[in-house]
Design a protein around this motif. Structure first.
Motif, PDB file in Angstrom:
ATOM      1  N   ASP A  21       3.438  -0.373  10.410  1.00 53.17           N
ATOM      2  CA  ASP A  21       4.172   0.882  10.398  1.00 53.17           C
ATOM      3  C   ASP A  21       5.188   0.865   9.278  1.00 53.17           C
ATOM      4  O   ASP A  21       5.979  -0.058   9.149  1.00 53.17           O
ATOM      5  CB  ASP A  21       4.896   1.076  11.740  1.00 53.17           C
ATOM      6  CG  ASP A  21       3.918   1.314  12.861  1.00 53.17           C
ATOM      7  OD1 ASP A  21       4.278   1.000  14.011  1.00 53.17           O
ATOM      8  OD2 ASP A  21       2.805   1.801  12.582  1.00 53.17           O
ATOM      9  N   LYS A  32      -0.035   8.645   4.992  1.00 52.34           N
ATOM     10  CA  LYS A  32      -1.275   9.407   4.939  1.00 52.34           C
ATOM     11  C   LYS A  32      -1.010  10.825   4.452  1.00 52.34           C
ATOM     12  O   LYS A  32      -0.054  11.476   4.859  1.00 52.34           O
ATOM     13  CB  LYS A  32      -1.915   9.435   6.330  1.00 52.34           C
ATOM     14  CG  LYS A  32      -3.214  10.226   6.394  1.00 52.34           C
ATOM     15  CD  LYS A  32      -3.789  10.220   7.798  1.00 52.34           C
ATOM     16  CE  LYS A  32      -5.073  11.046   7.875  1.00 52.34           C
ATOM     17  NZ  LYS A  32      -5.645  11.054   9.245  1.00 52.34           N
ATOM     18  N   ILE A  76      -5.590   8.033   2.273  1.00 52.60           N
ATOM     19  CA  ILE A  76      -6.422   8.495   3.383  1.00 52.60           C
ATOM     20  C   ILE A  76      -5.868   8.021   4.717  1.00 52.60           C
ATOM     21  O   ILE A  76      -6.259   8.517   5.775  1.00 52.60           O
ATOM     22  CB  ILE A  76      -7.880   8.042   3.209  1.00 52.60           C
ATOM     23  CG1 ILE A  76      -7.976   6.512   3.145  1.00 52.60           C
ATOM     24  CG2 ILE A  76      -8.493   8.676   1.974  1.00 52.60           C
ATOM     25  CD1 ILE A  76      -9.413   5.996   3.106  1.00 52.60           C
ATOM     26  N   LYS A  77      -4.984   7.022   4.674  1.00 51.75           N
ATOM     27  CA  LYS A  77      -4.216   6.614   5.841  1.00 51.75           C
ATOM     28  C   LYS A  77      -2.960   5.905   5.351  1.00 51.75           C
ATOM     29  O   LYS A  77      -2.813   5.638   4.156  1.00 51.75           O
ATOM     30  CB  LYS A  77      -5.028   5.709   6.767  1.00 51.75           C
ATOM     31  CG  LYS A  77      -5.442   4.381   6.169  1.00 51.75           C
ATOM     32  CD  LYS A  77      -6.221   3.567   7.218  1.00 51.75           C
ATOM     33  CE  LYS A  77      -6.621   2.212   6.673  1.00 51.75           C
ATOM     34  NZ  LYS A  77      -7.341   1.405   7.710  1.00 51.75           N
ATOM     35  N   ASP A  78      -2.042   5.634   6.260  1.00 50.58           N
ATOM     36  CA  ASP A  78      -0.795   4.973   5.865  1.00 50.58           C
ATOM     37  C   ASP A  78      -1.087   3.663   5.145  1.00 50.58           C
ATOM     38  O   ASP A  78      -1.907   2.845   5.593  1.00 50.58           O
ATOM     39  CB  ASP A  78       0.086   4.696   7.094  1.00 50.58           C
ATOM     40  CG  ASP A  78       0.650   5.968   7.714  1.00 50.58           C
ATOM     41  OD1 ASP A  78       0.472   7.040   7.106  1.00 50.58           O
ATOM     42  OD2 ASP A  78       1.263   5.874   8.791  1.00 50.58           O
ATOM     43  N   ASN A 121      -4.282  -1.024  -1.228  1.00 52.24           N
ATOM     44  CA  ASN A 121      -3.527  -1.123   0.019  1.00 52.24           C
ATOM     45  C   ASN A 121      -2.156  -1.738  -0.237  1.00 52.24           C
ATOM     46  O   ASN A 121      -1.972  -2.528  -1.162  1.00 52.24           O
ATOM     47  CB  ASN A 121      -4.285  -1.938   1.073  1.00 52.24           C
ATOM     48  CG  ASN A 121      -4.605  -3.336   0.602  1.00 52.24           C
ATOM     49  OD1 ASN A 121      -5.548  -3.538  -0.152  1.00 52.24           O
ATOM     50  ND2 ASN A 121      -3.810  -4.311   1.035  1.00 52.24           N
TER      51      ASN A 121
END
Length: 236
Positions: A21, A32, A76-78, A121
């Motif tokens: 997180d 995201k 596309i995501k956190d 990432n």
């Protein structure tokens, strides 16, 4: 200095599995739905006089190797983005030496253009002001070169081009100066590459030559650092 390889290895293996997180302070940058746009620059320069090398003693030499990259991606995501980049590279290598009492001037100019899709990432550290990142890309490169060797009595000129496909890994660290702007420092870790080079000597097309090579290795090039700035903004 001994800590650098350890950090680089840690970055390489920081895959999306390590996603956590993001912090309340800086996490909105790599959340995201956001986009990133960045530019990076790398430069290697060297000059010398009366340098002793393995094959010859150089009277003087000059080398400059630089590249410029534009990159864009979407989260596309956190902590995880996909995108693509364009890179331009330029290398000039000049050297003078004496062979059999004859002064020789050897000059080579190379240019290349690259495009690549990538996945990237992030691994936030602490409050998220600093993040480790790892980028994996599949890069296609077209390059051209010209080499000219000048002697007293003759001039020899070789021109050629090349095509290369490379799977690359670029670990690094991003430091956020605001919620949506960061500076980046990274390096390159090469995994797999295939390259084909063709050349023509003194304009003789009938004796056109080529080489084909494959390279499989994983090495951290700490001398090939790149610097960049990245902007993050939400997409509605």
């Amino acid at each position: 200095m001994m800590r650098i390889p350890y950090v680089a290895i840690l970055i390489v293996f920081s895959t999306p599995v390590f996603a956590q997180d993001v912090s309340e302070d800086f996490g909105s940058s790599i959340a995201k739905g956001n986009m990133l746009i960045s530019t990076t620059f790398s430069l290697n320069h060297k000059e010398s006089e009366n340098e002793a090398t393995l094959l010859q003693n150089l009277d003087d030499s000059y080398r400059i190797d630089w590249n410029f990259t534009l990159r864009s991606g979407y989260f596309i995501k956190d902590n995880f983005a996909i995108g693509g980049f364009f890179k331009y590279s330029n290398k000039l290598d000049q050297k003078s030496y004496t062979e059999n009492s004859e002064p020789i001037r050897d000059e080579q100019l190379e240019k290349s253009y690259s495009v690549a899709p990538f996945i990237r990432n992030y691994l936030p550290l602490g409050d998220g002001r600093f993040c480790l990142f790892n980028e994996t890309n599949l890069e296609f490169t077209y390059g051209s070169f010209v080499r000219q060797v000048d002697g007293i009595d003759d001039i020899n000129r070789t021109v050629g081009d090349s095509y290369e496909l490379k799977l690359g890994i670029q670990p690094g660290i991003a430091g956020f100066i605001t919620d949506f702007v960061s500076f980046e420092v990274g390096t390159s870790l090469l995994g797999l590459s295939s390259k084909r080079t063709s050349s023509v000597y003194n304009g003789d097309e009938e004796n056109k030559g080529y080489t084909f090579s494959n390279d499989v290795n994983f090495k951290i090039d700490l001398l090939s650092l790149f610097l960049g700035i990245t902007f993050y903004f939400p997409v509605k």
